[in-house]
Design a protein around this motif. Sequence first.
Motif, PDB file in Angstrom:
ATOM      1  N   ILE A 283      45.297  54.845  47.473  1.00 26.45           N
ATOM      2  CA  ILE A 283      46.716  54.934  47.139  1.00 26.45           C
ATOM      3  C   ILE A 283      47.236  53.529  46.840  1.00 26.45           C
ATOM      4  CG2 ILE A 283      48.999  55.663  47.926  1.00 26.45           C
ATOM      5  CD1 ILE A 283      46.995  57.946  47.622  1.00 26.45           C
ATOM      6  N   GLY A 284      47.893  53.383  45.703  1.00 26.89           N
ATOM      7  CA  GLY A 284      48.416  52.072  45.301  1.00 26.89           C
ATOM      8  C   GLY A 284      47.558  51.368  44.265  1.00 26.89           C
ATOM      9  N   LYS A 285      46.370  51.907  44.021  1.00 27.71           N
ATOM     10  CA  LYS A 285      45.487  51.280  43.038  1.00 27.71           C
ATOM     11  C   LYS A 285      46.117  51.281  41.647  1.00 27.71           C
ATOM     12  CE  LYS A 285      40.990  52.048  43.226  1.00 27.71           C
ATOM     13  NZ  LYS A 285      39.637  52.650  43.025  1.00 27.71           N
ATOM     14  N   ALA A 286      46.896  52.331  41.356  1.00 30.20           N
ATOM     15  CA  ALA A 286      47.483  52.466  40.021  1.00 30.20           C
ATOM     16  C   ALA A 286      48.395  51.301  39.662  1.00 30.20           C
ATOM     17  CB  ALA A 286      48.259  53.782  39.916  1.00 30.20           C
ATOM     18  N   TRP A 287      49.043  50.689  40.647  1.00 31.26           N
ATOM     19  CA  TRP A 287      49.942  49.562  40.361  1.00 31.26           C
ATOM     20  C   TRP A 287      49.446  48.244  40.951  1.00 31.26           C
ATOM     21  CZ3 TRP A 287      51.421  53.739  43.466  1.00 31.26           C
ATOM     22  CH2 TRP A 287      51.622  53.476  44.815  1.00 31.26           C
ATOM     23  N   ALA A 288      48.181  48.206  41.360  1.00 32.46           N
ATOM     24  CA  ALA A 288      47.589  46.967  41.872  1.00 32.46           C
ATOM     25  C   ALA A 288      47.160  46.071  40.715  1.00 32.46           C
ATOM     26  CB  ALA A 288      46.397  47.288  42.761  1.00 32.46           C
ATOM     27  N   THR A 289      46.882  44.812  41.013  1.00 35.39           N
ATOM     28  CA  THR A 289      46.349  43.910  39.993  1.00 35.39           C
ATOM     29  C   THR A 289      44.936  44.345  39.623  1.00 35.39           C
ATOM     30  OG1 THR A 289      45.374  42.396  41.608  1.00 35.39           O
ATOM     31  CG2 THR A 289      47.682  42.002  40.981  1.00 35.39           C
ATOM     32  N   GLU A 290      44.489  43.950  38.452  1.00 32.65           N
ATOM     33  CA  GLU A 290      43.152  44.329  38.003  1.00 32.65           C
ATOM     34  C   GLU A 290      42.083  43.818  38.966  1.00 32.65           C
ATOM     35  OE1 GLU A 290      42.301  46.422  35.596  1.00 32.65           O
ATOM     36  OE2 GLU A 290      44.464  46.747  35.380  1.00 32.65           O
ATOM     37  N   GLU A 291      42.289  42.643  39.498  1.00 33.75           N
ATOM     38  CA  GLU A 291      41.329  42.065  40.446  1.00 33.75           C
ATOM     39  C   GLU A 291      41.270  42.891  41.725  1.00 33.75           C
ATOM     40  OE1 GLU A 291      40.490  37.886  42.882  1.00 33.75           O
ATOM     41  OE2 GLU A 291      42.175  38.019  41.470  1.00 33.75           O
ATOM     42  N   MET A 292      42.448  43.316  42.212  1.00 39.36           N
ATOM     43  CA  MET A 292      42.493  44.077  43.454  1.00 39.36           C
ATOM     44  C   MET A 292      41.977  45.506  43.266  1.00 39.36           C
ATOM     45  SD  MET A 292      42.973  43.756  46.634  1.00 39.36           S
ATOM     46  CE  MET A 292      43.886  42.202  46.763  1.00 39.36           C
ATOM     47  N   LYS A 293      42.195  46.068  42.091  1.00 43.54           N
ATOM     48  CA  LYS A 293      41.693  47.417  41.815  1.00 43.54           C
ATOM     49  C   LYS A 293      40.193  47.515  42.054  1.00 43.54           C
ATOM     50  CE  LYS A 293      45.131  48.943  38.410  1.00 43.54           C
ATOM     51  NZ  LYS A 293      45.385  49.287  36.992  1.00 43.54           N
ATOM     52  N   LYS A 294      39.481  46.445  41.726  1.00 44.27           N
ATOM     53  CA  LYS A 294      38.030  46.439  41.893  1.00 44.27           C
ATOM     54  C   LYS A 294      37.617  46.459  43.358  1.00 44.27           C
ATOM     55  CE  LYS A 294      37.508  43.804  37.595  1.00 44.27           C
ATOM     56  NZ  LYS A 294      37.127  42.497  37.009  1.00 44.27           N
ATOM     57  N   LYS A 295      38.513  46.017  44.241  1.00 42.53           N
ATOM     58  CA  LYS A 295      38.188  45.923  45.669  1.00 42.53           C
ATOM     59  C   LYS A 295      38.621  47.150  46.458  1.00 42.53           C
ATOM     60  CE  LYS A 295      38.783  40.875  45.654  1.00 42.53           C
ATOM     61  NZ  LYS A 295      39.524  39.730  46.248  1.00 42.53           N
ATOM     62  N   MET A 296      39.646  47.846  45.971  1.00 47.34           N
ATOM     63  CA  MET A 296      40.227  48.953  46.737  1.00 47.34           C
ATOM     64  C   MET A 296      39.366  50.215  46.676  1.00 47.34           C
ATOM     65  SD  MET A 296      44.212  48.431  45.552  1.00 47.34           S
ATOM     66  CE  MET A 296      44.918  49.684  46.621  1.00 47.34           C
ATOM     67  N   GLY A 297      39.288  50.904  47.804  1.00 48.13           N
ATOM     68  CA  GLY A 297      38.607  52.186  47.846  1.00 48.13           C
ATOM     69  C   GLY A 297      37.113  52.131  47.632  1.00 48.13           C
ATOM     70  N   ASN A 298      36.472  51.076  48.068  1.00 51.46           N
ATOM     71  CA  ASN A 298      35.015  50.966  47.938  1.00 51.46           C
ATOM     72  C   ASN A 298      34.373  51.680  49.134  1.00 51.46           C
ATOM     73  OD1 ASN A 298      32.350  50.255  47.632  1.00 51.46           O
ATOM     74  ND2 ASN A 298      32.763  48.115  47.165  1.00 51.46           N
ATOM     75  N   TYR A 299      34.216  52.989  49.004  1.00 47.28           N
ATOM     76  CA  TYR A 299      33.807  53.806  50.150  1.00 47.28           C
ATOM     77  C   TYR A 299      32.459  53.433  50.764  1.00 47.28           C
ATOM     78  CZ  TYR A 299      37.763  56.956  50.384  1.00 47.28           C
ATOM     79  OH  TYR A 299      39.005  57.476  50.593  1.00 47.28           O
ATOM     80  N   PRO A 300      31.450  53.087  49.987  1.00 49.01           N
ATOM     81  CA  PRO A 300      30.191  52.684  50.622  1.00 49.01           C
ATOM     82  C   PRO A 300      30.357  51.501  51.581  1.00 49.01           C
ATOM     83  CG  PRO A 300      29.827  53.143  48.309  1.00 49.01           C
ATOM     84  CD  PRO A 300      31.325  53.162  48.516  1.00 49.01           C
ATOM     85  N   VAL A 301      31.318  50.624  51.277  1.00 50.27           N
ATOM     86  CA  VAL A 301      31.566  49.453  52.127  1.00 50.27           C
ATOM     87  C   VAL A 301      32.501  49.788  53.277  1.00 50.27           C
ATOM     88  CG1 VAL A 301      32.559  47.130  52.208  1.00 50.27           C
ATOM     89  CG2 VAL A 301      31.111  47.809  50.279  1.00 50.27           C
ATOM     90  N   ILE A 302      33.667  50.362  52.959  1.00 45.94           N
ATOM     91  CA  ILE A 302      34.680  50.564  54.005  1.00 45.94           C
ATOM     92  C   ILE A 302      34.272  51.645  55.002  1.00 45.94           C
ATOM     93  CG2 ILE A 302      36.565  49.677  52.590  1.00 45.94           C
ATOM     94  CD1 ILE A 302      37.407  52.486  51.954  1.00 45.94           C
ATOM     95  N   SER A 303      33.486  52.632  54.578  1.00 50.85           N
ATOM     96  CA  SER A 303      33.045  53.651  55.533  1.00 50.85           C
ATOM     97  C   SER A 303      32.100  53.054  56.570  1.00 50.85           C
ATOM     98  CB  SER A 303      32.375  54.817  54.808  1.00 50.85           C
ATOM     99  OG  SER A 303      31.224  54.387  54.098  1.00 50.85           O
ATOM    100  N   LYS A 304      31.274  52.094  56.154  1.00 55.34           N
ATOM    101  CA  LYS A 304      30.387  51.428  57.109  1.00 55.34           C
ATOM    102  C   LYS A 304      31.194  50.595  58.103  1.00 55.34           C
ATOM    103  CE  LYS A 304      26.397  51.192  53.997  1.00 55.34           C
ATOM    104  NZ  LYS A 304      25.546  50.322  53.138  1.00 55.34           N
ATOM    105  N   GLN A 305      32.229  49.923  57.615  1.00 57.77           N
ATOM    106  CA  GLN A 305      33.084  49.140  58.501  1.00 57.77           C
ATOM    107  C   GLN A 305      33.750  50.027  59.547  1.00 57.77           C
ATOM    108  OE1 GLN A 305      35.685  47.311  55.593  1.00 57.77           O
ATOM    109  NE2 GLN A 305      34.277  45.607  55.204  1.00 57.77           N
ATOM    110  N   VAL A 306      34.300  51.166  59.087  1.00 63.64           N
ATOM    111  CA  VAL A 306      34.999  52.062  60.009  1.00 63.64           C
ATOM    112  C   VAL A 306      34.020  52.711  60.987  1.00 63.64           C
ATOM    113  CG1 VAL A 306      36.309  54.225  60.155  1.00 63.64           C
ATOM    114  CG2 VAL A 306      36.963  52.474  58.494  1.00 63.64           C
ATOM    115  N   SER A 307      32.818  53.031  60.539  1.00 62.37           N
ATOM    116  CA  SER A 307      31.844  53.640  61.448  1.00 62.37           C
ATOM    117  C   SER A 307      31.492  52.704  62.591  1.00 62.37           C
ATOM    118  CB  SER A 307      30.579  54.056  60.690  1.00 62.37           C
ATOM    119  OG  SER A 307      29.826  52.924  60.273  1.00 62.37           O
TER     120      SER A 307
END
Length: 344
Positions: A283-307
């Motif tokens: 949520i929010g990716k639609a109005w994020a900067t192009e640089e930040m869009k690439k970082k947001m919602g990277n599930y393979p990474v963030i799911s490991k962090q949360v686990s």
Amino acid sequence: MKILSLLFMMSLIAACATTGKSSSKAKESVGTKEAKGFDADLTQYKYPFEVKYFSFKSQEQDLKMAYMDIPAGKPSDKIIVLLHGKNFPGAYFEHVILGLNQEGYRVIVPDQIGFGKSSKPKNYQYSFQTLSQNTKNLLHSLGVEKFYLLGHSMGGMVATRFTLMYPESVTKLFLVNPIGLEDWKTMTGYRNIDEAYKAELASTPEKIKQYQLDSYYDGKWKSEYDKWLEVPTGWLEGPDYPVIAWNAALTSDMIFTQPVFYEFKNIKAPTVLIIGDRDRTAIGKAWATEEMKKKMGNYPVISKQVSHMIPKSKLVMLKGLGHMPFIEDFEAFWKVFKKNLDRK
């Protein structure tokens, strides 16, 4: 025998099991618009199982919470509650319900206030705490106090908050591609409710399908996905769309401003994260900067962090699947889900 080949037989068994009703009435076909457009309560939209209502008063309003309560297909005291995401009603769990039914689970599927067949209040202070409390009160009215809990997408945020509020009730937690695995308000700017409402009003059937195509299905549309366009497009064509759009704006704001990310460490229940590794929802990716869009919602990474944050957790990655694994490839989802259902 493959899971999908069992679904027809399971549907007959599940239908016949419903609270003494005849099978012809208990099991309905999902979807089908009988007239142009849907009203706010989806009066003309058929759910796969009988829908009941829990009536209560909240924030000085009389509200009703729709839910399906499907008895187990065989004698059992096992119960699981399924919590839907933001863009779908509880009906989209149909195949999951049928599978669970055959595994001996009573399955309870509420539509949260603001969603599906439940009330769409014009003025409501949405919070995950409020939705969790509504759900707790519904379950208490049914005499259900301990159960497994599954949340998908936004439902994962509700399930997380519920588990934090009522740790004695949740014996096992399943989070299926939950959103909220990072705090998006720290990654992009804030779009207020008026702006969100304006964006919702600008929606079209074409935009809805394109969003699902890009966000859920990796640009590969299948005919079986068509029925999951019926509710959002039906609302667009119906008389109550401004109310639907307003509630959608309010709940988007809830998701963006009320992160559960910082409290994953406090979850006490054994937790299974089931993640389609192609998911990039944020949520929010639609109005994020192009640089930040690439970082947001990277599930393979963030799911490991949360686990690693959740004390008793297990991460299961579904290769090549996205945000809707049980719709996109039910057999692949069911294989890992069933394996972890009763495993300690």
